[in-house]
Design an enzyme around this catalytic site. Structure first.
Site, PDB file in Angstrom:
ATOM      1  N   TYR A  14       0.852  -1.188   0.000  1.00  0.00           N
ATOM      2  CA  TYR A  14       0.000   0.000   0.000  1.00  0.00           C
ATOM      3  C   TYR A  14       0.878   1.224   0.000  1.00  0.00           C
ATOM      4  CZ  TYR A  14      -4.235  -2.646   1.242  1.00  0.00           C
ATOM      5  OH  TYR A  14      -5.302  -3.503   1.252  1.00  0.00           O
ATOM      6  N   TYR A  52      -0.965  -9.441   1.018  1.00  0.00           N
ATOM      7  CA  TYR A  52      -0.371  -8.415   1.872  1.00  0.00           C
ATOM      8  C   TYR A  52      -0.025  -8.993   3.245  1.00  0.00           C
ATOM      9  CZ  TYR A  52      -0.258  -4.499   5.044  1.00  0.00           C
ATOM     10  OH  TYR A  52       0.125  -3.635   6.024  1.00  0.00           O
ATOM     11  N   ARG A  76      -2.762 -11.397   4.248  1.00  0.00           N
ATOM     12  CA  ARG A  76      -4.122 -11.160   3.762  1.00  0.00           C
ATOM     13  C   ARG A  76      -4.258 -11.687   2.331  1.00  0.00           C
ATOM     14  NH1 ARG A  76      -7.707  -7.720   4.802  1.00  0.00           N
ATOM     15  NH2 ARG A  76      -8.873  -9.598   4.414  1.00  0.00           N
ATOM     16  N   HIS A 103      -7.084  -8.449  -2.074  1.00  0.00           N
ATOM     17  CA  HIS A 103      -8.427  -7.875  -1.923  1.00  0.00           C
ATOM     18  C   HIS A 103      -8.441  -6.424  -2.367  1.00  0.00           C
ATOM     19  CE1 HIS A 103      -6.278  -6.867   1.811  1.00  0.00           C
ATOM     20  NE2 HIS A 103      -7.037  -5.801   1.860  1.00  0.00           N
ATOM     21  N   HIS A 121     -10.597  -2.941  -1.348  1.00  0.00           N
ATOM     22  CA  HIS A 121     -11.562  -2.333  -0.418  1.00  0.00           C
ATOM     23  C   HIS A 121     -12.619  -1.588  -1.225  1.00  0.00           C
ATOM     24  CE1 HIS A 121      -9.111  -2.942   3.270  1.00  0.00           C
ATOM     25  NE2 HIS A 121      -8.109  -2.877   2.409  1.00  0.00           N
TER      26      HIS A 121
END
Lengths: 188, 260
Positions: free
Chosen positions: B121, B160, B170, B173, B175
């Site tokens: 990110y 992630y 994770r 995905h 959001h």
């Protein structure tokens, strides 16, 4: 109302996670009208966790009528032109868990109704959004008649009523868990 | 520190208990549990009292309104925000936003954010040693069409790593944040990709204890949506909770929202 009988099952929510900060906030997102405008007030508060510690990664949205109780229906809620009251705002907490909005005191949407601000809370570690309300502390008669408030015991009812600050603003804290836990709502 | 094995044991115990309860007649759950200890950050951040039932009133039966003056059409393409092409597998994610009665949610805001192809990110709190991509920010927005449709062009995000426990990852995905016609329909969630091997290990995905409900967050690969020599297509529809408002005829026909 719809004539359809087949209800679809809603999509599950998920936590907003830790990284909304570069996506959801935008310029003047917490200013429902320009600070210093006639009638503008500050609404502020702190988001606390179950240990009483401030939550530094929460984001709140508020949605409310204007001071006369009118509901904004025009598009443009992401654009802050400096003049228009938009009724909706988004405010991230800072490192100390404090959020701030510039808004107005909401008016009653029907004569004699207790004015309130609708709130949705998101946070890292919070699995799904939480809905709640902020009521103004004045007009005890309207508060006493309010259907939601009158369904709560006094201890819990208190968590939905803001404090009036000396400068005319409002303070309202969110307690996600534990003593003084905020009343969160289920509309289904 | 706790291992994946520790976490998986907790996840499986909760899942098994749920399966037994359903077998004994408990209703299927459709939303994540707020109290889900395997996601450690939730332990002090979930209400302990049950949610209080309320009938939505006045302002709650309306939603903030968004339109084309709020969002530019190009904001739906996350691959053109910089001077160069981002690294990774280009994808199209498209679908519809519907309410619980199957009505399209027209003219409403959809916001997305995600990691880049390396699972990084751009947020300053993500400092794990995967490369940033100077050509990818990972943020997009759009306004749904009259039929509730949305469409983003982006890059498939990587898995992630996070610090819930040792070796926690994770699943890939995106959001998603959506508004309905009523403020009570507001939702933020995550869309996943089919066949991800990390699903059983992830306490955020598994906080939805019902398999059918979890499946509702997984997009479907859609070859019709795939564009030759350009991008792979994924389809994902979102169903909001039912609207409680009495609709006008125009709204019921999907004509609400921006009229520009």
């Amino acid at each position: 109302m719809s004539n359809q009988t087949t209800k679809l099952v809603p999509t599950p929510g998920q936590t907003v996670g830790p990284f909304y900060g570069y996506a959801l906030p935008y310029e003047k997102d917490n200013e429902l009208l320009a600070p210093g405008s006639p009638g503008s007030i500050r609404l502020q508060g702190t988001v606390y966790d179950g240990a009483g510690e401030p939550v530094p990664d929460a984001i709140l949205e508020i949605w409310q009528p204007d001071a006369d109780g009118n509901i904004v229906k025009q598009t443009g809620s992401l654009v802050r032109d400096g003049y228009t009251f938009t009724g909706w705002g988004r405010g991230s907490v800072g490192y100390s868990g404090v959020y701030t909005f510039t808004t107005v005191n909401p008016g009653p949407t029907s004569p004699g109704a207790a004015p309130f601000i609708s709130v949705v809370v998101f946070a890292r570690g919070l699995m799904n959004r939480l809905f709640t309300r902020i009521y103004l502390p004045e007009n005890q008669e309207a508060l006493a008649k309010d259907p939601l408030l009158s369904s709560l015991d006094p201890e819990r009812r208190r968590t939905l009523i803001a404090r009036r600050d000396p400068d005319g603003g409002l303070t309202w804290d969110v307690r996600l868990q534990g003593e003084g836990e905020t009343v969160f709502l289920d509309f289904q | 520190m706790e291992t994946q094995q520790d976490l998986s044991a907790e996840i499986n115990a909760i899942g098994d208990a749920y399966a037994r309860a359903v077998k004994d007649g408990a209703p299927a759950e459709t939303q994540p549990r707020l109290d889900y200890a395997p996601y450690r950050s939730s332990i002090l951040r979930h209400p302990t009292k049950s949610l209080h039932h309320a009938d939505p009133e006045t302002i709650e039966l309306y939603s903030p309104a968004f339109g084309h003056q709020d969002v530019h059409a190009l904001e739906a393409d996350l691959t053109i925000q910089h001077n160069g092409e981002p690294q990774g597998e280009r994808i199209i994610v498209a679908g519809k936003v519907l309410d619980g009665d199957g009505r399209p949610v027209a003219g409403q805001l959809v916001e997305i954010w995600q990691a880049n192809a390396s699972g990084r990110y751009i947020h300053k709190r993500d400092q794990h040693p995967a490369p940033l991509d100077p050509n990818f920010t990972g943020v997009g927005r759009c306004i749904t069409g009259p039929d509730g449709s949305y469409k983003f062009t982006t890059i498939k995000p990587g898995a992630y790593p996070w610090k819930n426990h040792v070796n926690a990852w994770r699943p890939a995905h995106i959001h998603f944040s959506m508004f309905g016609t009523d403020f009570t329909q507001r939702i933020v969630t995550q869309m996943y990709f089919p066949g991800d091997q990390l699903f059983p290990l992830d306490p955020i995905y598994q906080s939805i204890v019902d398999q059918d409900a979890r499946d509702r967050l997984v997009a479907t690969y859609d070859h019709e949506l795939t564009q030759p020599e350009w991008a792979l297509g994924y389809n994902w529809d979102i169903v909001l909770t039912g609207s409680k408002r009495t609709w006008t005829e125009n709204e019921a026909l999907g004509a609400a929202g921006d009229e520009e």
